[in-house]
Each structure stands twice: as structure tokens, then as C-alpha cells.
Design a protein around this motif. Structure first.
Motif, PDB file in Angstrom:
ATOM      1  N   CYS A  47       0.860  -1.185   0.000  1.00  0.00           N
ATOM      2  CA  CYS A  47       0.000   0.000   0.000  1.00  0.00           C
ATOM      3  C   CYS A  47       0.895   1.233   0.000  1.00  0.00           C
ATOM      4  CB  CYS A  47      -0.868  -0.020   1.251  1.00  0.00           C
ATOM      5  SG  CYS A  47      -1.678   1.550   1.619  1.00  0.00           S
ATOM      6  N   TRP A  89       0.238   4.114   0.940  1.00  0.00           N
ATOM      7  CA  TRP A  89       0.125   4.897   2.181  1.00  0.00           C
ATOM      8  C   TRP A  89       0.861   4.138   3.281  1.00  0.00           C
ATOM      9  CZ3 TRP A  89       0.033   9.218   4.436  1.00  0.00           C
ATOM     10  CH2 TRP A  89      -0.388   9.357   5.751  1.00  0.00           C
ATOM     11  N   GLY A  90       0.414   2.949   3.592  1.00  0.00           N
ATOM     12  CA  GLY A  90       1.153   2.041   4.480  1.00  0.00           C
ATOM     13  C   GLY A  90       1.428   2.573   5.885  1.00  0.00           C
ATOM     14  N   ARG A  91       0.541   3.420   6.387  1.00  0.00           N
ATOM     15  CA  ARG A  91       0.818   4.013   7.694  1.00  0.00           C
ATOM     16  C   ARG A  91      -0.347   3.917   8.687  1.00  0.00           C
ATOM     17  NH1 ARG A  91       3.231   6.762   3.782  1.00  0.00           N
ATOM     18  NH2 ARG A  91       5.395   7.370   4.007  1.00  0.00           N
ATOM     19  N   CYS A  92      -1.447   3.269   8.328  1.00  0.00           N
ATOM     20  CA  CYS A  92      -2.576   3.193   9.271  1.00  0.00           C
ATOM     21  C   CYS A  92      -2.147   2.369  10.485  1.00  0.00           C
ATOM     22  CB  CYS A  92      -3.789   2.557   8.600  1.00  0.00           C
ATOM     23  SG  CYS A  92      -4.380   3.506   7.196  1.00  0.00           S
ATOM     24  N   PHE A 131      -3.477   0.457  12.587  1.00  0.00           N
ATOM     25  CA  PHE A 131      -4.017  -0.866  12.912  1.00  0.00           C
ATOM     26  C   PHE A 131      -3.662  -1.908  11.858  1.00  0.00           C
ATOM     27  CE2 PHE A 131      -6.836   1.393  10.152  1.00  0.00           C
ATOM     28  CZ  PHE A 131      -7.178   0.446   9.215  1.00  0.00           C
ATOM     29  N   CYS A 132      -3.046  -1.481  10.754  1.00  0.00           N
ATOM     30  CA  CYS A 132      -2.943  -2.342   9.561  1.00  0.00           C
ATOM     31  C   CYS A 132      -1.801  -3.356   9.725  1.00  0.00           C
ATOM     32  CB  CYS A 132      -2.731  -1.472   8.332  1.00  0.00           C
ATOM     33  SG  CYS A 132      -2.604  -2.435   6.817  1.00  0.00           S
ATOM     34  N   THR A 137       1.318  -3.553   7.364  1.00  0.00           N
ATOM     35  CA  THR A 137       2.401  -2.553   7.363  1.00  0.00           C
ATOM     36  C   THR A 137       3.628  -3.137   8.080  1.00  0.00           C
ATOM     37  OG1 THR A 137       1.592  -1.540   9.392  1.00  0.00           O
ATOM     38  CG2 THR A 137       0.830  -0.575   7.329  1.00  0.00           C
ATOM     39  N   GLY A 176      -2.643  -3.648  -1.101  1.00  0.00           N
ATOM     40  CA  GLY A 176      -3.336  -2.984   0.008  1.00  0.00           C
ATOM     41  C   GLY A 176      -4.116  -1.778  -0.481  1.00  0.00           C
ATOM     42  N   THR A 177      -3.492  -0.989  -1.332  1.00  0.00           N
ATOM     43  CA  THR A 177      -4.193   0.069  -2.072  1.00  0.00           C
ATOM     44  C   THR A 177      -3.665   0.063  -3.500  1.00  0.00           C
ATOM     45  OG1 THR A 177      -4.354   1.446  -0.096  1.00  0.00           O
ATOM     46  CG2 THR A 177      -4.728   2.536  -2.194  1.00  0.00           C
ATOM     47  N   ARG A 216      -8.151   3.696  -1.535  1.00  0.00           N
ATOM     48  CA  ARG A 216      -8.323   4.620  -0.407  1.00  0.00           C
ATOM     49  C   ARG A 216      -9.326   5.695  -0.778  1.00  0.00           C
ATOM     50  NH1 ARG A 216      -5.169   5.738   3.777  1.00  0.00           N
ATOM     51  NH2 ARG A 216      -5.308   7.962   3.383  1.00  0.00           N
ATOM     52  N   LYS A 242      -5.135   7.600   9.524  1.00  0.00           N
ATOM     53  CA  LYS A 242      -5.797   7.193   8.285  1.00  0.00           C
ATOM     54  C   LYS A 242      -5.612   8.247   7.190  1.00  0.00           C
ATOM     55  CE  LYS A 242      -8.421   4.293   6.139  1.00  0.00           C
ATOM     56  NZ  LYS A 242      -7.997   2.981   5.775  1.00  0.00           N
TER      57      LYS A 242
HETATM   58  S1  SF4 Z   1      -5.400   0.023   6.137  1.00  0.00           S
HETATM   59 FE1  SF4 Z   1      -5.457   0.217   3.920  1.00  0.00          FE
HETATM   60  S2  SF4 Z   1      -4.845   2.341   3.528  1.00  0.00           S
HETATM   61 FE2  SF4 Z   1      -4.215   1.869   5.611  1.00  0.00          FE
HETATM   62  S3  SF4 Z   1      -2.116   1.174   5.446  1.00  0.00           S
HETATM   63 FE3  SF4 Z   1      -3.393  -0.663   5.384  1.00  0.00          FE
HETATM   64  S4  SF4 Z   1      -3.749  -1.055   3.235  1.00  0.00           S
HETATM   65 FE4  SF4 Z   1      -3.014   1.056   3.418  1.00  0.00          FE
END
Ligand code: SF4
Length: 486
Positions: free
Chosen positions: A218, A220-223, A225-226, A229, A266-267, A297, A334
Motif C-alpha cells: 500500500c 500509504w502504508g501508515r494506518c 491498525f494495519c 504494514t 493494500g491500495t 483509499r 488514516k
Molecule cells: S489500512 Fe489500507 S490504507 Fe491503511 S495502510 Fe493498510 S492497506 Fe493502506
């Protein structure tokens, strides 16, 4: 050298585990199988380097555990590779022991575990199991090849591999996600039994369907909870070229007769990449031959982008809404404004796409009113007809994520029994009771069942594929209600 990449049976009265290629582990009453793309890429790469590879997804095959043990005894592989995840890691420790016990004077298999849990907590698995090697980081393919080459030719190990030497636990350094994904071979679908995953998947409207991955994982790769990552930190994002992905899609259409493809990055890539890819789909005529699905996203694409995606053959778009509360979105890192949620799904729907949203409940800082707010927004979007389907899950703080770190710092964890991190109940202390969370989740699924929803679905039927799809989707909703039962 013989290598078996395996998902051993995990017999449980909780249902069928959705383990491979899954960011949030769940037991399903109505099993759905996701093609484990990165392990399949590993099988393909090893095969290309002349290793004898056996793909053994005993979960998707529906095997009993004894049959799996008999199969391993018969095949006597040099290496057994398993992907693991937090709720089943202790099961994999047990299975490792039992696989080792099968060995004799002439044969002793080496066991390799990989996945986000062992990437986050490698010492724990090395201490609690008889595993020989751990692969950390998400490039299972190149890492596993490096390990096999090391065992066969004594070449140096790539960074990120844990092993034992002279009674001590050692590692080859911090993993790095380097390498050009375009240089990897396309996944060998026959080798990895792609048909196992081509129908029993509620996302596919047209069958057979399959998976690809344009990127790891992804951008972004910074959420916070994900869980993925941990495997693929955002700053080390890797993406294939649009041409390379288009070439693979061409192969899937022409060689395998695939009618629907889910991209499981992921995205999905955006900007110039997305425009070039969509133009390629249109110019090559693939948009008339196959439907595409992807994760996207919210808050990024404009109406023109959504329109182009629809023209290029995209249909089903998975969007993480997560929460309708701005403070929660901010805490989750997010990078999303609440108003962008409604705008995003409205634009996607206007383009003719089929948006699917995921919401999460059970945040330690949210009270009942906050949770209700999220559920109400999801229901509103659904009622307006801007989203076609939705999914509610309980947020789980997997080790390795910033959210898990926050749990440690704030004393939020109610348990550290990993098998309880399976989304059936909250593992973080919350201001709402477990029962309230379950009820809200069920209420959300029940909100599907409205006369206008059925009318919309009936009006959208264009053929037998659609009827079969709605039958499968209906069963999945009933299954979800069962999954969240007390
Ligand atoms: S939850 Fe979705 S947008 Fe956020 S880091 Fe994970 S894959 Fe990326």
C-alpha cells in the motif's frame, strides 16, 4: 531439493480459517478462499530455479489433519514452509513439533514460518517452537529463494532470515524490500492450484475469478491498525509497471479464461500509474473481457479517475471507512476526512462502480455514541445506494502495529492469548460491552435486508452470473450474522 508450501488443516469448531493473503484473520462459517498471492509467487520463483515445489493448501482442499500428516510422511520434503498469523501461531508451533516428530534417521524436514506475527515477534517463535527458520518481511518469494540457495549452495542469506546456529538464535539482519517486481515471473497458476480459489470467493461476480497484486502493498502504508504494514512498511512500497500488470492480465484472459480479477495490493496505485493502466486496459480491449476489483483509499480520486476506472473494466472497489469519527480517523493515522468518505463513495457509484465499505468497531477510546455514529453513517451510505455492500469487523491490534504498541503503553489489552486475536470478540478494553458491539455489528448486517435493497439488486440482474452471484452474496451475509453470534 523438495519444498512444500503448505497451509495445514486447522481443525476448529469456530469454522474455516481465512489465513492466507489476509490482513485481518477471521474464522468463517461459510468458507471463502483468497488466493495466497505472495506464497504463490514464492512457489513459482522456486520452481523456476529448479526446486521441486508442491503447493499444499490443505485448508482450501478441506483435508483433515491426519491426511495432511500422511501426505507429508509420504512426500518426505526437505523443507516445509507455512504462513502464520497471530491467532494461529501457537497452533503452528504445535504442528511444527508434530512435523519434526515424523522425521527419522534418514529424513528430517526443515520448517520455515513466515508472516506478520513472526516478523513482529521473531524471538518468541524461535523460543517457543522447534522451527528452523523464520522469514521476516513480506517478500516471501525472494527471501525463500535466498534460504533455499543458502541450504543448497551455501550462498549468503538475504537480510531478514532467522535461524539457529551452535544452540543460539541468530538472524541475517533487518529485512529490506528491494528488487524489481517486474523481473519476477508471472505466478504459475497450475503449480499453485488456482482453481481452488477461483469460485469460493464472495467477491467474484463472474467466474472463474482470480487474484493478482500490482504492488506490495500500500502506497500509504501508515494506518496504525494495519497488520500488513509490518510486512510492507509504506516507505518501502514496491510497484510493478502498468505494462507488466497488463501483460499478466492478458495471460489470465487468454490462457486461463479468467473473467474477474481482484487486485489485492493494500491500495491500488493512483495518479499517472492508474491513468496509464486504465488506458492500457481500454486500448488492449481487456475491459470488454474481464472485470477488475481492487482495494482503494477514499479521499484520493476525483470523479474523472473513477469514471476512467469504470471505463477500464473495474467493478468492485473495497474502501476502508473504518470510522465516522474524525478523532478516530486521526488517531488511526488514516489521513482521511469524514466528509471525504461520503464524497468518495458517491463519486464511485456515480461512475457505475460497486463500492464495498469496511467499518471497524471496538476502539478503546470510542464510546457507544461514537460507535453508533459509524454504524449510522454506513447505513446511510447504504440506504442512499452509494455503497453496494459493507462489512463490519472488530478492530484487532496485531503485534508489530503502532496500535499494538499503544495498547502496551496504555494497558488496553484484555488478553495476550494469541488465539483470542481472531475478531470474534474485542481483545482491547472498550467503553462499550462485548455484547453491545456484537449487537451493533449484527444490526449493521440486518440493515441490508430492506425492500429497496432487494429491488435494486433485482433490477441490476443482467444474466445467470448475476443470479448466482447474489445467491453467494446472500449466503455470505447470513454467514456473517452467524460469525458475530455470541
Ligand atoms: S489500512 Fe489500507 S490504507 Fe491503511 S495502510 Fe493498510 S492497506 Fe493502506
Amino acid at each position: 531439493m523438495k519444498v512444500i508450501i503448505s497451509y495445514p488443516p486447522l481443525d476448529s469448531d469456530k469454522g474455516t480459517p481465512l489465513l492466507g493473503q489476509n490482513r485481518q484473520f477471521q474464522w468463517f462459517s461459510d468458507p471463502t478462499y483468497i488466493y495466497p498471492i505472495v506464497p504463490a509467487a514464492a512457489a513459482t520463483l522456486l520452481h523456476r530455479h529448479n526446486y521441486q515445489v508442491i503447493w499444499n493448501d490443505a485448508i482450501a482442499l478441506g483435508w483433515k489433519y491426519n491426511k495432511f500428516l500422511e501426505f507429508i510422511s509420504l512426500e518426505r520434503p526437505d523443507i516445509i514452509v507455512m504462513e502464520t498469523k497471530t491467532p494461529v501461531v501457537s497452533e503452528h508451533w504445535r504442528i511444527t513439533k508434530e512435523l519434526k516428530a515424523l522425521g527419522d534417521d534418514n529424513w528430517q524436514p526443515k520448517i520455515v514460518l513466515m508472516g506478520d506475527h513472526v516478523t513482529a515477534l521473531p524471538k518468541e517463535t524461535m523460543a517457543n517452537s522447534e522451527v528452523d527458520y523464520l522469514i521476516t518481511g513480506g517478500n516471501y518469494d525472494t527471501s525463500l529463494l535466498s534460504l533455499c540457495e543458502h541450504l543448497k549452495k551455501d550462498t549468503p542469506l538475504a537480510p531478514g532470515i532467522w535461524y539457529r546456529e551452535d544452540g543460539k538464535v541468530k538472524n541475517s539482519g533487518q529485512f529490506r524490500l528491494t528488487g524489481d517486481l517486474d523481473k519476477l515471473p508471472f505466478i504459475d497458476r497450475e503449480l499453485t492450484n488456482w482453481r481452488l480459489y477461483s469460485e469460493k470467493n464472495g467477491n467474484f461476480r463472474r467466474l472463474p475469478g482470480t487474484y493478482i497484486m500490482a504492488a506490495r502493498d500500500c502506497w500509504w502504508g501508515r494506518c496504525s491498525f494495519c497488520s500488513w504494514t509490518t510486512l510492507y512498511p509504506g516507505e518501502e512500497w514496491q510497484v510493478r509497471s502498468p505494462k507488466n500488470v497488463l501483460d499478466e492480465i492478458g495471460e489470465l484472459i487468454n490462457k486461463y479464461g479468467v473473467k474477474e480479477i481482484m487486485d489485492d495490493s493494500g491500495t491500488f496505485p493512483v495518479g499517472k500509474w492508474l491513468r496509464e493502466f486504465c488506458q492500457g486496459m481500454i486500448e488492449r480491449g481487456y475491459n470488454k473481457q474481464v472485470q477488475l476489483d481492487c482495494n482503494m483509499r477514499l479521499g484520493v480520486l476525483k470523479q474523472d479517475d473513477w469514471n476512467l476506472m469504470a471505463k477500464a473494466g473495474f467493478r468492485f472497489i473495497l474502501l476502508g471507512l473504518e470510522s465516522a469519527n474524525q478523532s478516530t480517523l486521526d488517531r488511526l493515522n488514516k489521513n482521511l476526512k469524514v466528509e471525504q468518505i461520503t464524497d468518495g463513495v458517491r463519486m464511485a457509484k456515480k461512475a457505475g462502480l460497486s463500492p464495498h465499505i469496511t467499518v471497524m468497531v471496538g476502539y478503546p477510546w470510542e464510546n457507544m455514541a461514537d460507535t453508533q455514529n459509524t454504524i449510522e453513517l454506513a447505513k446511510k451510505l447504504f440506504k442512499k445506494g452509494w455503497v453496494d455492500t459493507l462489512q463490519a469487523t472488530i478492530v484487532i491490534p496485531y503485534p508489530g502495529t503502532p496500535l499494538y504498541q499503544q495498547c502496551e503503553e496504555n494497558g488496553w489489552l484484555k488478553t495476550k492469548k494469541w488465539e483470542e486475536f481472531d475478531m470474534r470478540a474485542p481483545v482491547m478494553s472498550t467503553k462499550t460491552t462485548d455484547e453491545e458491539i456484537r449487537q451493533l455489528t449484527q444490526e449493521l448486517y440486518r440493515s441490508f435486508v430492506t425492500p429497496s435493497f432487494f429491488l435494486r439488486k433485482v433490477l441490476s440482474i443482467r444474466g445467470l452470473d448475476d443470479i448466482k452471484f447474489f445467491w453467494r452474496a446472500g449466503r455470505a451475509v447470513v454467514g456473517h450474522l452467524t460469525d458475530f453470534k455470541a
